[in-house]
Motif scaffolding. Structure first.
Motif, PDB file in Angstrom:
ATOM      1  N   SER A 164       6.953  26.911  20.180  1.00  0.00           N
ATOM      2  CA  SER A 164       7.771  27.501  18.979  1.00  0.00           C
ATOM      3  C   SER A 164       9.055  27.206  19.469  1.00  0.00           C
ATOM      4  O   SER A 164       9.992  27.109  18.771  1.00  0.00           O
ATOM      5  CB  SER A 164       7.334  28.970  18.766  1.00  0.00           C
ATOM      6  N   PHE A 165       9.477  27.074  20.847  1.00  0.00           N
ATOM      7  CA  PHE A 165      10.666  26.820  21.223  1.00  0.00           C
ATOM      8  C   PHE A 165      10.902  25.406  21.448  1.00  0.00           C
ATOM      9  O   PHE A 165      10.019  24.586  21.859  1.00  0.00           O
ATOM     10  CB  PHE A 165      10.755  27.539  22.581  1.00  0.00           C
ATOM     11  N   ALA A 166      12.089  24.871  20.834  1.00  0.00           N
ATOM     12  CA  ALA A 166      12.279  23.511  20.791  1.00  0.00           C
ATOM     13  C   ALA A 166      13.016  23.066  22.308  1.00  0.00           C
ATOM     14  O   ALA A 166      12.748  21.867  22.592  1.00  0.00           O
ATOM     15  CB  ALA A 166      13.571  23.166  19.605  1.00  0.00           C
ATOM     16  N   ASN A 167      13.396  23.987  23.050  1.00  0.00           N
ATOM     17  CA  ASN A 167      14.113  23.480  24.220  1.00  0.00           C
ATOM     18  C   ASN A 167      13.063  23.643  25.263  1.00  0.00           C
ATOM     19  O   ASN A 167      12.230  24.647  25.471  1.00  0.00           O
ATOM     20  CB  ASN A 167      15.528  24.322  24.655  1.00  0.00           C
ATOM     21  N   GLN A 168      13.060  22.664  26.015  1.00  0.00           N
ATOM     22  CA  GLN A 168      11.916  22.638  27.485  1.00  0.00           C
ATOM     23  C   GLN A 168      12.048  23.804  28.221  1.00  0.00           C
ATOM     24  O   GLN A 168      11.116  24.315  28.749  1.00  0.00           O
ATOM     25  CB  GLN A 168      11.880  21.366  27.880  1.00  0.00           C
ATOM     26  N   SER A 169      13.266  24.122  28.486  1.00  0.00           N
ATOM     27  CA  SER A 169      13.516  25.182  29.427  1.00  0.00           C
ATOM     28  C   SER A 169      13.004  26.461  28.955  1.00  0.00           C
ATOM     29  O   SER A 169      12.325  27.284  29.420  1.00  0.00           O
ATOM     30  CB  SER A 169      15.042  25.015  29.910  1.00  0.00           C
TER      31      SER A 169
END
Length: 167
Positions: free
Chosen positions: A37-42
């Motif tokens: 759901s999170f776009a940012n890999q971190s």
């Protein structure tokens, strides 16, 4: 220039809420969100580590977080001082408990947008492959099958039906 479908502020707020309110907030959002759901890999990796902590029914702090990261193979990722600074900033980020689910919904909406965009790109690519010797059902299935598969991922109890059935 293509628009990136993400809200890093909402992602940060969700993660901060998980650090602040623990398992209770995780249970509230875990049916809505997963690491994809999170776009940012971190943020994806951080969510996986938080999830691991709560799967082990532990309280979350820096030590349990880093232990979870090591258990799932992300210890190297958090050797970067910037990542540790980010984790600490998430732990200090002020967020009201009732807003965690609101921001989780925001993150989910952007995830759906990214999935739709990917689906549209696949349909466009497949449509470009039309040679002219296909029958109408094969051409309709270029759009219909991916949409039906997309709808199957929906959590609602209604069963999707093919729109071109019997045409």
């Amino acid at each position: 220039m293509t628009k990136t479908l993400q809200d890093l502020g909402a992602e940060r707020a969700v993660l901060a809420g998980l650090f602040a309110y623990g398992l209770e907030s995780y249970i509230e959002i875990s049916d809505v969100l997963d690491y994809n759901s999170f776009a940012n890999q971190s943020n994806q990796i951080i969510y996986k580590c938080i999830e691991k902590v709560f799967t082990n029914e532990a309280e979350i702090d820096v030590a349990t977080f880093l232990s979870a990261a090591e258990n799932i193979g992300f210890s190297e990722f958090f050797k970067d001082k910037r990542e540790l600074t980010y984790i600490k900033s998430l732990m200090d980020f002020p967020i009201k408990k009732d807003n965690v689910i609101y921001f989780a919904a925001q993150v989910k909406k952007f995830e759906l947008g990214r999935k739709i965009k990917s689906l549209a790109n696949k349909i466009s690519f497949d449509a470009d492959q039309i040679k002219g010797d296909e029958n109408v059902d094969e051409i309709i299935s270029i759009i219909e099958n991916p949409i039906v598969e997309f709808l199957k991922e929906d959590d609602s109890k209604t069963k999707p039906e093919k729109i071109g059935e019997g045409v």
